[in-house]
Structures are given as C-alpha cells and as structure tokens.
Design a protein around this motif. Sequence first.
Motif, mmCIF file in Angstrom:
data_model
loop_
_atom_site.group_PDB
_atom_site.id
_atom_site.type_symbol
_atom_site.label_atom_id
_atom_site.label_comp_id
_atom_site.label_asym_id
_atom_site.label_seq_id
_atom_site.Cartn_x
_atom_site.Cartn_y
_atom_site.Cartn_z
ATOM 1 N N VAL A 109 5.080 5.534 -16.974
ATOM 2 C CA VAL A 109 4.676 5.871 -15.614
ATOM 3 C C VAL A 109 5.305 4.895 -14.620
ATOM 4 C CG1 VAL A 109 2.698 5.958 -14.065
ATOM 5 C CG2 VAL A 109 2.537 6.951 -16.342
ATOM 6 N N LEU A 160 4.319 5.749 -1.092
ATOM 7 C CA LEU A 160 3.110 5.343 -0.371
ATOM 8 C C LEU A 160 2.206 6.540 -0.110
ATOM 9 C CD1 LEU A 160 1.604 3.073 1.168
ATOM 10 C CD2 LEU A 160 2.830 3.819 3.212
ATOM 11 N N SER A 209 2.016 9.220 -1.663
ATOM 12 C CA SER A 209 1.541 9.898 -2.865
ATOM 13 C C SER A 209 0.485 9.074 -3.565
ATOM 14 C CB SER A 209 2.705 10.151 -3.827
ATOM 15 O OG SER A 209 3.667 10.969 -3.214
ATOM 16 N N GLY A 210 0.069 7.977 -2.948
ATOM 17 C CA GLY A 210 -0.988 7.172 -3.533
ATOM 18 C C GLY A 210 -0.511 6.117 -4.510
ATOM 19 N N VAL A 211 0.811 5.928 -4.608
ATOM 20 C CA VAL A 211 1.305 4.854 -5.473
ATOM 21 C C VAL A 211 0.929 3.516 -4.842
ATOM 22 C CG1 VAL A 211 3.378 3.745 -6.399
ATOM 23 C CG2 VAL A 211 3.230 6.243 -6.306
ATOM 24 N N ARG A 212 0.379 2.599 -5.665
ATOM 25 C CA ARG A 212 0.068 1.256 -5.153
ATOM 26 C C ARG A 212 1.378 0.498 -5.022
ATOM 27 N NH1 ARG A 212 -4.525 4.172 -6.681
ATOM 28 N NH2 ARG A 212 -6.419 2.935 -6.368
ATOM 29 N N LYS A 266 -4.511 9.200 9.548
ATOM 30 C CA LYS A 266 -4.045 7.997 8.843
ATOM 31 C C LYS A 266 -5.226 7.153 8.380
ATOM 32 C CE LYS A 266 0.589 7.124 10.550
ATOM 33 N NZ LYS A 266 1.431 6.249 11.350
ATOM 34 N N PHE A 302 -6.885 8.640 5.410
ATOM 35 C CA PHE A 302 -6.041 8.553 4.211
ATOM 36 C C PHE A 302 -5.829 7.106 3.754
ATOM 37 C CE2 PHE A 302 -1.822 9.257 2.010
ATOM 38 C CZ PHE A 302 -2.338 10.015 0.980
ATOM 39 N N LEU A 361 -4.167 4.738 5.278
ATOM 40 C CA LEU A 361 -2.952 4.084 5.776
ATOM 41 C C LEU A 361 -3.306 3.062 6.843
ATOM 42 C CD1 LEU A 361 -0.739 7.254 5.961
ATOM 43 C CD2 LEU A 361 -0.064 5.181 4.770
ATOM 44 N N PRO A 400 -3.641 4.045 0.629
ATOM 45 C CA PRO A 400 -3.660 5.470 0.293
ATOM 46 C C PRO A 400 -4.017 5.721 -1.165
ATOM 47 C CG PRO A 400 -1.731 4.982 1.602
ATOM 48 C CD PRO A 400 -2.382 3.661 1.300
ATOM 49 N N GLY A 401 -3.617 4.810 -2.056
ATOM 50 C CA GLY A 401 -3.914 5.007 -3.469
ATOM 51 C C GLY A 401 -5.396 5.230 -3.711
ATOM 52 N N GLU A 402 -6.246 4.492 -2.977
ATOM 53 C CA GLU A 402 -7.688 4.638 -3.156
ATOM 54 C C GLU A 402 -8.173 5.989 -2.642
ATOM 55 O OE1 GLU A 402 -9.580 1.226 -1.364
ATOM 56 O OE2 GLU A 402 -8.221 -0.145 -2.399
ATOM 57 N N VAL A 462 -6.368 8.702 -2.530
ATOM 58 C CA VAL A 462 -5.891 9.706 -3.478
ATOM 59 C C VAL A 462 -6.818 9.771 -4.683
ATOM 60 C CG1 VAL A 462 -4.014 10.281 -5.062
ATOM 61 C CG2 VAL A 462 -3.486 9.558 -2.736
ATOM 62 N N ASP A 463 -7.204 8.614 -5.192
ATOM 63 C CA ASP A 463 -8.107 8.599 -6.344
ATOM 64 C C ASP A 463 -9.444 9.253 -6.010
ATOM 65 O OD1 ASP A 463 -6.208 7.379 -7.800
ATOM 66 O OD2 ASP A 463 -7.081 5.367 -7.734
ATOM 67 N N ILE A 482 4.260 12.913 -9.392
ATOM 68 C CA ILE A 482 4.160 11.497 -9.021
ATOM 69 C C ILE A 482 2.720 11.047 -8.767
ATOM 70 C CG2 ILE A 482 4.757 12.041 -6.605
ATOM 71 C CD1 ILE A 482 5.639 8.821 -8.412
ATOM 72 N N ALA A 483 1.918 11.907 -8.134
ATOM 73 C CA ALA A 483 0.570 11.462 -7.783
ATOM 74 C C ALA A 483 -0.386 11.513 -8.971
ATOM 75 C CB ALA A 483 0.016 12.309 -6.635
ATOM 76 N N THR A 494 0.687 11.511 -12.456
ATOM 77 C CA THR A 494 1.249 11.134 -13.760
ATOM 78 C C THR A 494 0.455 10.008 -14.416
ATOM 79 O OG1 THR A 494 3.237 10.492 -14.935
ATOM 80 C CG2 THR A 494 3.005 9.601 -12.732
ATOM 81 N N ALA A 495 -0.050 9.081 -13.595
ATOM 82 C CA ALA A 495 -0.795 7.962 -14.181
ATOM 83 C C ALA A 495 -2.074 8.442 -14.851
ATOM 84 C CB ALA A 495 -1.106 6.932 -13.102
ATOM 85 N N TRP A 531 -0.475 17.766 -4.897
ATOM 86 C CA TRP A 531 -1.910 17.499 -4.738
ATOM 87 C C TRP A 531 -2.753 18.388 -5.623
ATOM 88 C CZ3 TRP A 531 -2.095 12.962 -3.411
ATOM 89 C CH2 TRP A 531 -1.243 12.433 -2.439
#
Lengths: 324, 504
Positions: A193, A209, A211-214, B298, B301, B303, B323-325, B327-328, B355-356, B358-359, B410
């Motif tokens: 990943v 950014l 897409s939520g990537v840290r 923003k 989200f 930002l 944003p990662g938080e 998104v989660d 990408i969003a 895959t983890a 998404w």
Amino acid sequence: MDNVKKSIISLEALSNYIVLFAFAAIVVIFSVTTDNFLSLENLYNVVANKVVLLAIVSLGMTIVIAAGGIDLSVGVSVDISGLTFFSLLAAGYSAVLGVGAGLVAALLVGLFNAFLINKLKIDAFLATLGVLFIGSSVQRLATNGGTPITLTTEEYSPIFRAISDSQLFGLPSPVWILVGCSIAVYLLLHKMVFGRFVAVLGAKPGVALYSGVRVPRELSKVFVYCALLCGIAGILLSSQVKSYIPLSGDAFLLDAIGATFIGTALTKDRRPTVIGTLMGVFLLAIMRNGLLLIGWNFFWQQVGIGVLVFVVLALSFGLRRREE
Amino acid sequence: MSDVAIDMRGISKQFGPVKALDNVDLQVRKGSIHGLVGANGAGKSTIIKVLAGIYKHDSGNVCVGDKTLDVIAPASIEKDGVHFIHQDRLLVPTATVAEAVFLNNEPRRGFLLDIKRMRKEASDLIKKHFNLDIDANALIRDLSAAQQKIVQITRALACNARVLVLDEPTAALVAAEVSSLFRVLRALRDENIAIIFISHYMQEIMEICDDVTILRNGRNAGNVVASDSSIEEIVSLMVNRDTSEMYPRREARIDEPVLELKDASRTGHFEGVNLTLHKGEVLGLTGLLGSGDKQLLKCIFGLDQPDSGTIALNGGAVKFKAPGEAVDAGIAMIPEDRRAHGVAVDLSVSDNISIASTARHAIRGFVNKIFEAKLVDGLIEELGVKTPDRFLPVKNLSGGNQQKVVVAKWLSCDSSVYLLDDPTVAVDVGAKVEIYNLMNRLAGEGKAILFVSSDLEETVEMCDRILVIYRGKIVGEYKRGEINSDRLLAVASGGAPSGLREVS
C-alpha cells in the motif's frame, strides 16, 4: 499511412529498451577493446566493489524520487552511519551495537528531513540541501577537521570482518545484502500500500491529500526508508575500507540521482522502479570500469559518464517526444 | 480576397483506434464570432490543436485567409495571424503586463529591450482596444482573471492577430467580467477580426456568437446561425438528447440527520453556520465567489479547522485534523479542481479508484490485488466508466468519465457523506447529466450530499433543500420548488427580497 504507424511503434519500443541497448552496446564495446573486461574476476570486482554501495543508496533515492521528492542528504546518512559505527568500534563497543547505532543515526537524519519537510513546510530540495551542509560540518567537527577513524588489525572483531569479507554461496555478503534490500524496496514500492501512496504523491500530491492519504506520515516513511538504506551502505562502506573517511558518502549523491533517472527511461510511463534503478547503477558501474580498463584516466571518465547520461536520456525522451 | 478567415475542410485525425476527427469542416468568416461547441470528446480541442499545429492532421486542408497551410508548426502559426487564448491562463505570474503583452515580440533598440516603449505601447494598446487603464508595470499575478484574459488578448493584438481562438475564456470569470470580455470581443469583431469561441456555457454562446458549429463524436453535427437557433436546438444537436431530461428527477426519501454543524465559525470565512444534512438528501449550498461556501466544505473535510462551533457526524462530535480522518469517518470530497485534487491523470483508472480504500483491504500492508481487481472492475461497470480496462491512464478519459472515477473512489470505501464542490464546472452537457444521475443515485442509496455549485439553475433543479450563504452567513433556506434561480441570485447577492422565508 501504415508505414508511418509501424515506424512509430518501433520507435516507442526502442525508447523503452534504450537502457538495455546501451547496456548491451557498452558490454560489447568494452569486451572487444579490452582483454579482461568480460573476465569473471573483473565482473566480480565491478559487482562487489562498485555496484553494491551505489545500488543500495540508489534504491533509497528511488523511493524518494518516486514520491516526487529528492534527497540531497544521502551522503550525510551514509557518513553519519559510518561515523557512529566506527566511533563505537574505536571506543571498544561490539560490532553489533555499532551497526545498530549506525542505523539509528541514519534514521535520525531521515526523521530530521521529514521534520523539516512536514513541520516547517520546507521544500524537499532545500531541506535536504540544508542537511547536506550541516552534515558536512558535523563530520568535520567530530573528526578534528576531517581525520579518518581507523582501527588496528587486532581490533577487528569476527563480526566486523564478516560484514564485508565473508562469502555465502560463492558471493560476498554485501551482494546478498543488496539482494535483500532490492527485494525489500521492490515489495515496498510495487506490492505494498505504501507504494501506491508513493505513486500518487509522485504523480499528484493534491490527489493524495484529497483522497485521505496521511501525506506527512507517508513522506516521513519515504525519507526514513531512504536514510536507513543509506545507513546500511555507510556501514558496508566503512567495513570495506576498514576506516571511516569523512565526507566519503558525498560521492554517491549524483550517481544515485543519475542511476534513478536513467532507470526511469526503462519504463513506459517514465516512473522510477527498482529494476530500472539497478540497471542504471550497473550501467554507470560498467562504464566506469570499462573506461578505466581501456586506460582513460579519472578525469576523462567523468566525461564518458556525462556523455552516457546524455545519450541514454536524449534518445529515450527524444524518441518518445517524436512519437507524441 | 475572400471573406473567410479560417477554412478547414475534411479534417481527419486518428489516435490509435480512436477517430478523434472524421472529415470535419470548420469555416469562420472574417469579422464574426464563431461558436464551437460539443460534448467532451466531440473533437473541439482536437480540431483546435490541429489548427495550432500541436497535432498533425491525417487528411484534409487548412487555409488561413487566402493561404493554404500544408504544414502547421506551433511556432509559425502566430505569424499567419492566428492566436490562441488557452483555457488555463498561460502567463508568467511574475512578469509585468508590458512584458506579457510583448512576450516573444519585444521592441528592441539595438540589442537591448526598449522597455520604455514596451510599457507605453502596452498601456496604449489596452486603452485603445479595451478603454481600460491597466498599469503596464503591474505583475500578472496581481491582476484579476478577466484582466489576465485581456492581457492575453492584447498580446495577440500586438502581434496583429487576424484570428483569435478562445478556449473556455469565461470559465474563471465572474458575471461582470464576462460582460466586459464580451464588449471587447464585439469591438474586435467590428475591426474585422475573426473569433473562434469555445464554451460549455450555452447562454454565452447564444449571446455572443454569430455562427455556431456543433461537433459530435468527431463529426460535424450541424452549423447554425445563433440568432435563428435556440439553446434547445444546439444542445439536442450536441447530445442527441432532449433538454427536458437535463435535470433528472428522483423521489426523495429523506431520513435521519447525518451531519450537523452548530454555530461553526472560521474567522474571515464564515460565522455562526448551522446546518443539518440528512440521509438521502441533496442539500444545496450556494453563494457568490468568496461567500465562504467552499471554505465550509474544507472545514468539514478536515482540510481546515473551524475556530469555534461543533461538527457532529451521526450524533457524535468530530474534530478532523486532516482529510484522512474525515475519510475514515465516511466523508467523501469531490473537489472542484479535478486535475489537481480529484484524479492523478498519469496513473491508471485502477490506481485512482483504489487509492482511498486500498489500505482497508490490505493484508499486512500488501495490496490485495485480487480483491482490488474485483472491486474496481465492479465499480467501472456499475458507474459505466468508458474505459477498455482498469489499467488505462486516466488522462485518456473524458472529463465526465474522470469525474466518475472520483465517485468510484469514494464508493470503494463506502463513504456516507458526499461533499460536492462544483462538480459540473467546465464539463460538457452530456457529462453534467451523468453527474446529476450519479448524485440522484447516491441520494437514492441513502447517502447524504452537500452540493456546492456556482450554477444557480442546477442548484434549483437538483437540490431537495437550498441554503444560501452570503458573506459567511447563512441568509436563506428554501425547500425544492420554493425559489427559482433569479430569486436565488438576488438572495445570494445580498439583496433579500420580501416575501421569502428568511432564517434569522
């Protein structure tokens, strides 16, 4: 019409394999013009001494460049690791502790880069350039202006000797370390990943950014992994020459950047890859070695390398542009 | 001397298996404004790039004035009097107006630049053609979007342009700037300059153009005289679709609240915003440029962070630092600038979609490729992304399909709140309809949609409820059907006509 199309397809294919062609051409030229280029002894010499260290540093550089950055401080990581390693050996500590401490020192360089880039929002180029300057000073200050640290033969412990002088299945252990590092970076970049995040960061940081990537976390990993690989190279380097010579890591910087970019010419979408970088390293190494064997002196070797870089990149990118 | 400025006949251009242009004709009269319209992928930009010499056409003839051009080179086409004003303003931000106007055409004295003359002539030209005073020493980055367009046009005029090609010239302009640009274009037309005007905005095409050429799927779909035609006719030629289907309807099933903002403020952007978004609802948030609507998105989200107030998601207070938080927590963002924030165009459809998420599907950090292939292929089919396979770089897709890739991203991580930031900006009519269908579909599946749009008509047609934001404050709230786009504009502009329900 058809003719035009056919030639374009072959041009594209040519541009993708230009590094392989250059590789083959160089091997052929040097085999014909020198007696011992293709000898096992010489190839062994090239791989064991020239390729391994540069390759490990270049793998680190590949990660950084793939993520859209650059690390000008690779030499610092190499040297700081060697400095720590040898300082501890000289003070009588075990080689195992020395290796561990050397890697931790390199890791700290990577973390410092990450801190500058993530927290102080300094561009990677300038941040690592600053670290390059600071690193030079630190080494000079720590060694009374640049005195090498050496050990007497009695001080060599068996573990220390094993690092660069042992063999496994007929190959020197540094080669196996390179194999291990290559596999690790290959998995990181192409199977994990983390590699996906690196690719997006390299292609469009804004998309990462949004897409939520840290982004800060992933960038930290990028610079830490690079520094760790450099740390491994630093320990191997000082083990090989049996001393720590200040600022000797600087020699890797431009070659590592060169090898990575030559490697990108191998892939269709011009992205850094592990295979490409290794090819680039080999190309640079055999070019140096061949020029040495045909009797060019050191000063002219650099010219040869420069021309090689021009030819590979110009052909590769030139052909591609024509195709577009 | 004919009165035709540009005469392109039988132009064909093939990229691999795709026929981008098939026997296309384009004739532009001197002293006319000629609209060029078509859905994304219809061939508008391809034919313009052929004229600019960026693409070499496979067959056909190009005449500029009386001269037949066998080979068009990007460097020489300006010498033939054809100038291109591209969509993204290709000006050096740190250059001065004078430098930009005379770029590549600098007056010299000996081998030195004649800077004094440059400044004077730049000001004079702008004054003469546009009756505007722009400081010739001002930096490009300090100018408004419209002023930058004017500098570009002035540069073309300084080079004695006979033909101007404007690609989406109004995309970044506000209404007042658009009308001043139109005044300029009409004045240039009266100087016998031919203008090719490419736009997605049909009202503008009708307002400014004399003739309109419509392209569809790389072919001529029709030529009309604007004054004898209508938007409906042109759009139906473009997409072969009746405009009444433009805004698809849906049965709204509005459920419990998902996202709640209480008294949220961010200094300089918005203050005291209260907002509740429900499952299955399309909530419009509309305001003029800089009203705080985008800043609000923003903050939701992650930002940016609000200075005060609370944001609650499914009843629980949240504070997203990145944003990662968000998104989660199930928040999705469809950004305004698709190429900078939405898709990485050099990467494949698959890499962009996964990408969003895959983890989440990874096994000890390794990409789960089998699962990913199934997921991505499923989403490509579900949303009807037009691509031969998931490995195609996104840059080869049309704008509408790229937007579907963003939505697929998404859907792949099962987001429940969708923040849409002007998702239909600079996409063609066909792609707009697809985006509207996607919105309806998401809402139908119980997702909550917060829809920010600068297009008032689509806001009125698409939203179940509309909030109007003016200078950072919510000044009005309307249910579907309670307001039309003219009155919405009045409220968004700060005029609060009587008889409307206002939020205190």
